[in-house]
Design an enzyme around this catalytic site. Structure first.
Site, PDB file in Angstrom:
ATOM      1  N   ILE A   1      46.317  41.983  34.964  1.00  0.00           N
ATOM      2  CA  ILE A   1      44.653  42.265  34.336  1.00  0.00           C
ATOM      3  C   ILE A   1      44.560  43.573  33.611  1.00  0.00           C
ATOM      4  O   ILE A   1      43.873  43.586  32.822  1.00  0.00           O
ATOM      5  CB  ILE A   1      43.814  42.086  35.769  1.00  0.00           C
ATOM      6  CG1 ILE A   1      43.713  40.556  35.865  1.00  0.00           C
ATOM      7  CG2 ILE A   1      42.453  42.466  35.338  1.00  0.00           C
ATOM      8  CD1 ILE A   1      42.995  40.284  37.454  1.00  0.00           C
TER       9      ILE A   1
ATOM     10  N   LYS B   1      56.316  51.654  28.570  1.00  0.00           N
ATOM     11  CA  LYS B   1      56.464  50.497  27.605  1.00  0.00           C
ATOM     12  C   LYS B   1      55.385  49.749  27.292  1.00  0.00           C
ATOM     13  O   LYS B   1      55.086  49.504  25.904  1.00  0.00           O
ATOM     14  CB  LYS B   1      57.252  49.413  28.551  1.00  0.00           C
ATOM     15  CG  LYS B   1      57.689  48.181  27.709  1.00  0.00           C
ATOM     16  CD  LYS B   1      58.387  46.888  28.728  1.00  0.00           C
ATOM     17  CE  LYS B   1      58.654  45.624  27.908  1.00  0.00           C
ATOM     18  NZ  LYS B   1      59.237  44.717  28.921  1.00  0.00           N
TER      19      LYS B   1
ATOM     20  N   ASN C   1      41.319  49.604  38.821  1.00  0.00           N
ATOM     21  CA  ASN C   1      41.935  48.256  38.863  1.00  0.00           C
ATOM     22  C   ASN C   1      42.947  48.068  40.048  1.00  0.00           C
ATOM     23  O   ASN C   1      43.050  47.037  40.376  1.00  0.00           O
ATOM     24  CB  ASN C   1      42.140  47.687  37.613  1.00  0.00           C
ATOM     25  CG  ASN C   1      42.981  46.432  37.525  1.00  0.00           C
ATOM     26  OD1 ASN C   1      42.442  45.302  37.733  1.00  0.00           O
ATOM     27  ND2 ASN C   1      44.123  46.622  37.200  1.00  0.00           N
TER      28      ASN C   1
ATOM     29  N   SER D   1      36.749  41.162  43.814  1.00  0.00           N
ATOM     30  CA  SER D   1      37.727  39.815  43.779  1.00  0.00           C
ATOM     31  C   SER D   1      36.391  38.818  44.414  1.00  0.00           C
ATOM     32  O   SER D   1      35.547  39.156  44.988  1.00  0.00           O
ATOM     33  CB  SER D   1      38.739  39.946  44.735  1.00  0.00           C
ATOM     34  OG  SER D   1      39.265  38.637  44.757  1.00  0.00           O
TER      35      SER D   1
ATOM     36  N   TYR E   1      42.851  42.110  52.245  1.00  0.00           N
ATOM     37  CA  TYR E   1      42.571  41.981  51.224  1.00  0.00           C
ATOM     38  C   TYR E   1      41.006  41.790  51.024  1.00  0.00           C
ATOM     39  O   TYR E   1      40.258  42.339  50.312  1.00  0.00           O
ATOM     40  CB  TYR E   1      43.294  41.105  50.321  1.00  0.00           C
ATOM     41  CG  TYR E   1      43.122  40.967  48.900  1.00  0.00           C
ATOM     42  CD1 TYR E   1      43.799  41.720  48.012  1.00  0.00           C
ATOM     43  CD2 TYR E   1      42.325  39.953  48.229  1.00  0.00           C
ATOM     44  CE1 TYR E   1      43.431  41.748  46.649  1.00  0.00           C
ATOM     45  CE2 TYR E   1      42.004  39.718  47.145  1.00  0.00           C
ATOM     46  CZ  TYR E   1      42.633  40.867  46.179  1.00  0.00           C
ATOM     47  OH  TYR E   1      42.399  40.583  44.904  1.00  0.00           O
TER      48      TYR E   1
ATOM     49  N   LYS F   1      38.111  44.176  49.360  1.00  0.00           N
ATOM     50  CA  LYS F   1      37.293  43.931  48.011  1.00  0.00           C
ATOM     51  C   LYS F   1      35.861  43.757  48.214  1.00  0.00           C
ATOM     52  O   LYS F   1      35.089  44.273  47.487  1.00  0.00           O
ATOM     53  CB  LYS F   1      37.975  42.528  47.457  1.00  0.00           C
ATOM     54  CG  LYS F   1      39.345  42.648  46.967  1.00  0.00           C
ATOM     55  CD  LYS F   1      39.654  43.713  45.845  1.00  0.00           C
ATOM     56  CE  LYS F   1      40.759  43.730  45.065  1.00  0.00           C
ATOM     57  NZ  LYS F   1      40.884  44.630  44.046  1.00  0.00           N
TER      58      LYS F   1
ATOM     59  N   ILE G   1      43.925  34.489  38.754  1.00  0.00           N
ATOM     60  CA  ILE G   1      44.128  34.734  37.434  1.00  0.00           C
ATOM     61  C   ILE G   1      45.642  34.319  37.251  1.00  0.00           C
ATOM     62  O   ILE G   1      46.373  35.068  38.107  1.00  0.00           O
ATOM     63  CB  ILE G   1      43.950  36.083  37.022  1.00  0.00           C
ATOM     64  CG1 ILE G   1      42.257  36.377  37.206  1.00  0.00           C
ATOM     65  CG2 ILE G   1      44.292  36.313  35.617  1.00  0.00           C
ATOM     66  CD1 ILE G   1      41.241  35.504  36.349  1.00  0.00           C
TER      67      ILE G   1
ATOM     68  N   THR H   1      48.589  35.756  36.014  1.00  0.00           N
ATOM     69  CA  THR H   1      49.125  36.722  35.417  1.00  0.00           C
ATOM     70  C   THR H   1      50.874  36.504  35.333  1.00  0.00           C
ATOM     71  O   THR H   1      51.150  35.212  36.192  1.00  0.00           O
ATOM     72  CB  THR H   1      48.915  38.069  36.076  1.00  0.00           C
ATOM     73  OG1 THR H   1      49.741  37.694  37.553  1.00  0.00           O
ATOM     74  CG2 THR H   1      47.601  38.575  36.360  1.00  0.00           C
TER      75      THR H   1
END
Length: 258
Positions: A23, A50, A95, A148, A163, A167, A196, A198
């Site tokens: 994200i 990178k 984030n 979230s 978690y 959030k 999401i 990812t």
């Protein structure tokens, strides 16, 4: 000023924590495309470098700043490095986050603390450092925190109490900072993504059975894409959202509606 001009981030300077991948990378790409110079703040120095090289092809200045967001000294040094490189700071996308799927009765205090330290304390430290810099500049700014949908529901079947609690804390922290800094024109908002897809999620075989269950329960029958969070981030970072502060935006394909 026309509506599209209000969404421009030309001349703005930003940092994105957890910006090396997922994200964070997607949001950083959107901010650069909208005209901002961006610092990718991440614990993974090699991946951040990178990603910075890739996003620099946009023509914007993109730098990597390796940082542990749970370390106050490193966070303060990060903001100093960003302002040294860019001159000012206008946008902070806080984030960085982790999740541990461990049943509450089996979770150690160290595991609980690690999740809270990264997801909640890390957001506080980075938002605080950004806010202090914006206050020094006296020109306002925009801070966007990643919460979230897990702040609004209890996810099943995976156990993740730390978690979810972290959030939920991010949303109340966001509201509190928004009120404290309102008269200084520092806007603070949060986004609450749903599931999401990812690269790290989609390529993890252990998550395949869970993804099938999540998609079956979702009204849209799919996960979101990282790029589907870009528009709300650009809106909140830009002058188009000048009257938007203290808000949480749920982008979950209606998952929390059912």
């Amino acid at each position: 000023m026309g509506i599209l001009e209000k969404f421009s981030l030309e001349g703005k300077k930003a940092f994105v924590t957890g910006g090396a991948r997922g994200i964070g990378r997607s949001i950083a790409a959107a901010l650069t495309e909208a005209g901002a110079d961006v610092a990718l703040v991440d614990a993974d120095a090699a991946e951040a470098e990178k990603t910075a090289a890739e996003l620099s092809k946009s023509g914007r200045k993109v730098i990597a700043v390796p940082t542990d967001v749970t370390d106050p000294a490193q966070v303060e040094a990060m903001v100093q490095q960003v302002t040294d490189a860019f001159g000012e700071l206008h946008i902070a996308f806080c984030n960085a986050g982790i999740c541990m799927n461990i049943r509450a009765e089996e979770m150690s205090y160290e595991q609980w603390k690690k999740v809270i330290d990264v997801n909640l304390s890390g957001v506080f430290l980075t938002a605080q450092a950004a806010g202090k810099q914006m206050l020094r500049q006296g020109k306002g700014g925009s801070i966007i925190n990643t919460a979230s949908m897990s702040a609004h529901i209890v996810n099943v079947p995976q156990p993740q109490c730390a978690y979810n609690a972290s959030k939920a804390g991010v949303i109340q922290l966001t509201k509190s900072l928004a009120v404290e800094w309102a008269l200084q024109h520092i806007r603070v908002n949060s986004i609450s993504p749903g599931y999401i897809g990812t690269d790290l999620v989609l390529t993890n075989p252990a998550l395949t059975p869970l993804i099938e269950q999540w998609n079956a329960a979702a009204p849209l029958k799919r996960m979101g894409k990282p790029e589907e969070l870009q528009a709300i981030a650009v809106y909140l970072a830009s002058d188009a959202s000048a009257f938007t502060t203290g808000a949480d935006f749920v982008i979950d394909g209606a998952f929390t509606c059912v």
